[in-house]
Scaffold this motif. Structure first.
Motif, PDB file in Angstrom:
ATOM      1  N   VAL A 103       3.812  -6.882  15.562  1.00  0.00           N
ATOM      2  CA  VAL A 103       4.744  -7.273  14.500  1.00  0.00           C
ATOM      3  C   VAL A 103       4.125  -7.168  13.100  1.00  0.00           C
ATOM      4  O   VAL A 103       4.815  -6.919  12.122  1.00  0.00           O
ATOM      5  N   MET A 152      -5.530  -1.070  10.319  1.00  0.00           N
ATOM      6  CA  MET A 152      -6.004  -1.398  11.668  1.00  0.00           C
ATOM      7  C   MET A 152      -4.896  -1.210  12.714  1.00  0.00           C
ATOM      8  O   MET A 152      -5.162  -1.225  13.904  1.00  0.00           O
ATOM      9  N   ILE A 162       9.046  -8.504   0.828  1.00  0.00           N
ATOM     10  CA  ILE A 162       8.933  -7.051   0.804  1.00  0.00           C
ATOM     11  C   ILE A 162       9.057  -6.500  -0.619  1.00  0.00           C
ATOM     12  O   ILE A 162       8.200  -5.731  -1.070  1.00  0.00           O
ATOM     13  N   GLY A 188       0.236  -1.982  11.228  1.00  0.00           N
ATOM     14  CA  GLY A 188       0.703  -0.607  11.368  1.00  0.00           C
ATOM     15  C   GLY A 188       1.531  -0.207  10.165  1.00  0.00           C
ATOM     16  O   GLY A 188       1.625  -0.960   9.189  1.00  0.00           O
ATOM     17  N   ASP A 225       0.994  -9.612  -0.045  1.00  0.00           N
ATOM     18  CA  ASP A 225       0.738 -10.964   0.451  1.00  0.00           C
ATOM     19  C   ASP A 225      -0.720 -11.375   0.246  1.00  0.00           C
ATOM     20  O   ASP A 225      -1.028 -12.562   0.220  1.00  0.00           O
ATOM     21  N   GLY A 275       0.816  -1.209   0.000  1.00  0.00           N
ATOM     22  CA  GLY A 275       0.000   0.000   0.000  1.00  0.00           C
ATOM     23  C   GLY A 275       0.852   1.261   0.000  1.00  0.00           C
ATOM     24  O   GLY A 275       0.584   2.217  -0.743  1.00  0.00           O
ATOM     25  N   GLY A 333      -4.564  -4.396   0.119  1.00  0.00           N
ATOM     26  CA  GLY A 333      -3.227  -4.869   0.511  1.00  0.00           C
ATOM     27  C   GLY A 333      -3.176  -5.203   1.984  1.00  0.00           C
ATOM     28  O   GLY A 333      -2.414  -4.587   2.735  1.00  0.00           O
ATOM     29  N   LYS A 359      15.152  -7.492   4.774  1.00  0.00           N
ATOM     30  CA  LYS A 359      16.033  -8.052   3.731  1.00  0.00           C
ATOM     31  C   LYS A 359      15.281  -7.928   2.412  1.00  0.00           C
ATOM     32  O   LYS A 359      14.244  -8.554   2.217  1.00  0.00           O
TER      33      LYS A 359
HETATM   34  C1  LIG Z   1       8.714 -11.267  11.452  1.00  0.00           C
HETATM   35  C2  LIG Z   1       8.699 -11.117   9.964  1.00  0.00           C
HETATM   36  C3  LIG Z   1       9.901 -10.933   9.277  1.00  0.00           C
HETATM   37  C4  LIG Z   1       9.904 -10.787   7.888  1.00  0.00           C
HETATM   38  N1  LIG Z   1      11.095 -10.548   7.255  1.00  0.00           N
HETATM   39  C5  LIG Z   1      11.118 -10.333   5.928  1.00  0.00           C
HETATM   40  C6  LIG Z   1      12.318  -9.990   5.272  1.00  0.00           C
HETATM   41  O1  LIG Z   1      13.368  -9.828   5.891  1.00  0.00           O
HETATM   42  N2  LIG Z   1      12.295  -9.830   3.915  1.00  0.00           N
HETATM   43  C7  LIG Z   1      11.152  -9.947   3.173  1.00  0.00           C
HETATM   44  O2  LIG Z   1      11.196  -9.769   1.954  1.00  0.00           O
HETATM   45  N3  LIG Z   1       9.978 -10.242   3.780  1.00  0.00           N
HETATM   46  C8  LIG Z   1       9.924 -10.435   5.128  1.00  0.00           C
HETATM   47  N4  LIG Z   1       8.724 -10.712   5.753  1.00  0.00           N
HETATM   48  C9  LIG Z   1       7.505 -10.753   4.919  1.00  0.00           C
HETATM   49  C10 LIG Z   1       7.084  -9.337   4.529  1.00  0.00           C
HETATM   50  O3  LIG Z   1       7.082  -8.508   5.660  1.00  0.00           O
HETATM   51  C11 LIG Z   1       5.710  -9.368   3.867  1.00  0.00           C
HETATM   52  O4  LIG Z   1       5.772 -10.222   2.744  1.00  0.00           O
HETATM   53  C12 LIG Z   1       5.270  -7.969   3.411  1.00  0.00           C
HETATM   54  O5  LIG Z   1       5.258  -7.059   4.493  1.00  0.00           O
HETATM   55  C13 LIG Z   1       3.879  -8.046   2.793  1.00  0.00           C
HETATM   56  O6  LIG Z   1       3.463  -6.763   2.441  1.00  0.00           O
HETATM   57  P1  LIG Z   1       1.902  -6.403   2.338  1.00  0.00           P
HETATM   58  O7  LIG Z   1       1.827  -4.966   2.046  1.00  0.00           O
HETATM   59  O8  LIG Z   1       1.237  -7.360   1.444  1.00  0.00           O
HETATM   60  O9  LIG Z   1       1.319  -6.713   3.780  1.00  0.00           O
HETATM   61  P2  LIG Z   1       1.769  -6.168   5.180  1.00  0.00           P
HETATM   62  O10 LIG Z   1       3.093  -5.496   5.086  1.00  0.00           O
HETATM   63  O11 LIG Z   1       1.624  -7.277   6.124  1.00  0.00           O
HETATM   64  O12 LIG Z   1       0.680  -5.041   5.508  1.00  0.00           O
HETATM   65  C14 LIG Z   1      -0.678  -5.324   5.613  1.00  0.00           C
HETATM   66  C15 LIG Z   1      -1.338  -4.205   6.407  1.00  0.00           C
HETATM   67  O13 LIG Z   1      -2.753  -4.377   6.309  1.00  0.00           O
HETATM   68  C16 LIG Z   1      -3.348  -4.026   7.555  1.00  0.00           C
HETATM   69  N5  LIG Z   1      -4.642  -4.730   7.630  1.00  0.00           N
HETATM   70  C17 LIG Z   1      -4.876  -6.067   7.603  1.00  0.00           C
HETATM   71  N6  LIG Z   1      -6.199  -6.305   7.651  1.00  0.00           N
HETATM   72  C18 LIG Z   1      -6.810  -5.101   7.715  1.00  0.00           C
HETATM   73  C19 LIG Z   1      -8.178  -4.683   7.798  1.00  0.00           C
HETATM   74  N7  LIG Z   1      -9.200  -5.558   7.777  1.00  0.00           N
HETATM   75  N8  LIG Z   1      -8.445  -3.361   7.906  1.00  0.00           N
HETATM   76  C20 LIG Z   1      -7.442  -2.443   7.917  1.00  0.00           C
HETATM   77  N9  LIG Z   1      -6.126  -2.786   7.837  1.00  0.00           N
HETATM   78  C21 LIG Z   1      -5.819  -4.094   7.722  1.00  0.00           C
HETATM   79  C22 LIG Z   1      -2.346  -4.476   8.590  1.00  0.00           C
HETATM   80  O14 LIG Z   1      -2.486  -3.718   9.772  1.00  0.00           O
HETATM   81  C23 LIG Z   1      -1.000  -4.226   7.894  1.00  0.00           C
HETATM   82  O15 LIG Z   1      -0.431  -2.992   8.265  1.00  0.00           O
HETATM   83  C24 LIG Z   1       8.680 -10.859   7.152  1.00  0.00           C
HETATM   84  C25 LIG Z   1       7.466 -11.043   7.831  1.00  0.00           C
HETATM   85  C26 LIG Z   1       7.466 -11.162   9.222  1.00  0.00           C
HETATM   86  C27 LIG Z   1       6.149 -11.349   9.938  1.00  0.00           C
END
Ligand SMILES: Cc1cc2nc3c(=O)[nH]c(=O)nc-3n(C[C@H](O)[C@H](O)[C@H](O)COP(=O)(O)OP(=O)(O)OC[C@H]3O[C@@H](n4cnc5c(N)ncnc54)[C@H](O)[C@@H]3O)c2cc1C
Length: 510
Positions: free
Chosen positions: A47, A35, A410, A50, A403, A14, A183, A61
């Motif tokens: 974790v 949220m 990331i 936010g 995801d 996002g 997202g 990474k």
């Molecule tokens: C501990 C940990 C370590 C990691 N380390 C790595 C790394 O080193 N390298 C790497 O490439 N990947 C890593 N990952 C994976 C990586 O963080 C994710 O693949 C990436 O953040 C996904 O991005 P995203 O935007 O799809 O979702 P996210 O970054 O997870 O963001 C989703 C957001 O949506 C919000 N949300 C969810 N449901 C709702 C709702 N109903 N209403 C409002 N808001 C909502 C959440 O609050 C969150 O902020 C790690 C993951 C974890 C948990």
């Protein structure tokens, strides 16, 4: 019109989407609903939610390869995938307080000592470090706010009406959208399945990826870490492939993830020397082909390896470690692997062999290791999207990213967001160009213009409104045809007729 862009999830996907839009002077409204909390208020224990989502508290990474961003190449091809991921890496360094400290590990040769037992995937990884991610998050957030992006924190989206184009939130408010970017990451996995069910979205099934988080003192692996910080060992059998996943070193901590109410494990590393514990941890993940309903199978497996409302820890010699906050990693210690072998239904032997072979490759390892069970990558069935802009085939103004679309990482998640933003900008540009053209004075006098074009429509002598409508219809039809042909679906959609029609349209003078 794309004037109101609503983004659910201030995660990596996002935030990168919003950044691409504001960097390119998008002239509409951008609203981000999350949220979790903003980067100034977000506490360590949150974790997954936010600002920057799971990516904000991760190890940071940033992998830079299509070898592990398979889903991205599938949509846009290798070259574009690399270009999109580079934009994400650039954003992280742009808001980094000390970009010169970003470490690039780029191994180019597979070391001989692992060859008889494992393959090693070689690709560049930028290591940013959890500590810096917090600082990056703050400056990045300030930038978006300064550009007019509206954030709604601690606001959970509870429902979406795709027909009326409205998002409903727990705080009794709602937001209308022209374009929706979905997202929600892993923390929103339940919400994603609810929405997919509610709208009966067509999906693609995915194989299961399950395993354990392996932990040991770093000294045993140093020889390999010197070659590749985030090493990826792998091996492939007929229907099972195994890989080490997300390696953390130096100040490496195991992290608990909660998905569907169950505990599973992941890891992260701190950059600050004060956190150094000289440990290494990584996932050992199996992808198993040919399992009927892999998603359900994986969920049941995870349920079977929970005890006292948390996951399990096994080691021949070690105790579970502590988190970076100095508390015990939540896990129930077990003395034998019976329950694990039972849950993995015969597949645990592959993990056992992997560990035994690591003992041969890293001879000092012996019994000085532990495993946290399970580690799981839920490759939930992915909604079917138009590859060009990741929009739902049934609802083209709703884009799934990160995801929520099985990005797993990331750089790939950020790249999804960037791709969608690029398409929104492109569409907006075409509309603006057209409106500019339509607004130009017509062939009649200024006086005629006033008289004959009341409200832009009445007595539209030059039929410009009809031309406009016709052009929009054609544009939509063309983009539909391009999407269908590009995606090369094997379910009968791609017909010679589609290609012929598109060719004809392209030859027509617009
Ligand atoms: C501990 C940990 C370590 C990691 N380390 C790595 C790394 O080193 N390298 C790497 O490439 N990947 C890593 N990952 C994976 C990586 O963080 C994710 O693949 C990436 O953040 C996904 O991005 P995203 O935007 O799809 O979702 P996210 O970054 O997870 O963001 C989703 C957001 O949506 C919000 N949300 C969810 N449901 C709702 C709702 N109903 N209403 C409002 N808001 C909502 C959440 O609050 C969150 O902020 C790690 C993951 C974890 C948990």
């Amino acid at each position: 019109m794309n004037k109101n862009v609503v983004i659910i999830g201030a995660g990596v996907a996002g935030v990168n989407a919003a950044t691409k839009l504001v960097d390119n002077n998008f002239d509409g409204n951008i609203t981000i609903i999350d949220m979790g909390k903003d980067p100034y208020l977000r506490p360590y224990e949150e974790v997954m939610t936010g600002y920057l989502g799971a990516g904000g508290w991760s190890d940071g990474k940033l992998t830079y390869s299509t070898q592990i961003g398979g889903q991205l190449s599938k949509y846009v091809g290798d070259e574009k995938a690399m270009e999109l991921m580079k934009q994400v890496v650039d954003n992280f360094s742009r808001f980094h307080p000390h970009p010169e400290q970003i470490i690039l590990s780029s191994p180019d040769k597979e070391p001989d000592f692992i060859k008889p037992y494992f393959g090693l995937r070689l690709f560049p990884v930028w290591h940013i470090g959890t500590d810096y991610l917090h600082e990056i998050g703050k400056s990045w957030y300030d930038y978006l706010v300064s550009k007019g992006v509206k954030f709604h924190w601690e606001t959970k989206v509870s429902d979406i009406n795709f027909h009326k184009q409205v998002v409903f939130c727990n705080k009794d408010n709602h937001h209308s959208y022209d374009k929706l970017i979905f997202g929600v990451g892993k923390s929103g996995i339940d919400f994603t399945s609810n929405i997919m069910q509610k709208y009966n979205l067509p999906t693609e099934e995915k194989p299961a990826q399950v395993g354990v988080r392996f932990e040991a003192p770093q000294e045993h692996f140093q020889k390999l870490i010197d070659v590749a910080y985030d090493f990826k060992l792998y091996r492939k059998m007929d229907n099972v492939s195994l890989r080490s996943f997300c390696t953390n070193n130096n100040a490496a901590y195991v992290a608990v993830e909660e998905t569907y109410g169950d505990h599973s494990y992941n890891g992260h590393a701190k950059k600050d020397e004060s956190f150094r514990n000289n440990m290494t941890n990584f996932g050992i993940l199996m992808e198993i082909k040919g399992i009927d309903k892999p998603f359900k199978w994986a969920r049941e497996l995870v349920g079977k390896v929970q005890e006292n409302s948390t996951g399990l820890f096994y080691s021949p010699t070690r105790e579970p470690s502590i988190t970076s906050e100095g508390i015990d990693v939540s896990a129930t210690k077990i003395n034998n692997l019976d329950v694990v072998k039972d849950a993995f239904q015969g597949y645990y032997k592959y993990i056992e062999d992997f560990i035994n072979d690591m003992k041969k490759v890293f001879p000092t390892l012996k019994d000085d290791w532990g495993i946290y069970i399970p580690e799981i990558k839920y490759l939930a069935p992915e909604p079917l999207v138009n590859y060009k802009d990741l929009s739902l085939t049934k609802y083209p103004n709703v884009h799934f990213v990160g995801d929520a679309l099985s990005a797993r990482g990331i750089s790939v998640s950020g790249a999804h967001g960037t791709l969608v933003a690029e398409q929104i900008l492109e569409d907006q540009k075409e509309i603006n160009d057209f409106l500019e053209w339509a607004d130009k004075p017509g062939p009649w006098s200024e006086e005629d213009d006033k008289i004959h074009t009341v409200g832009g429509l009445t007595n539209d002598k030059d039929k410009s409104f009809m031309k406009f409508q016709d052009k929009i219809d054609k544009k939509e039809r063309k983009s539909y045809l391009e999407g269908e042909i590009y995606n090369k679906r094997n379910d009968g959609y791609v017909k010679e007729g589609l290609e012929k029609e598109l060719k004809k349209m392209n030859n027509e003078k617009s």
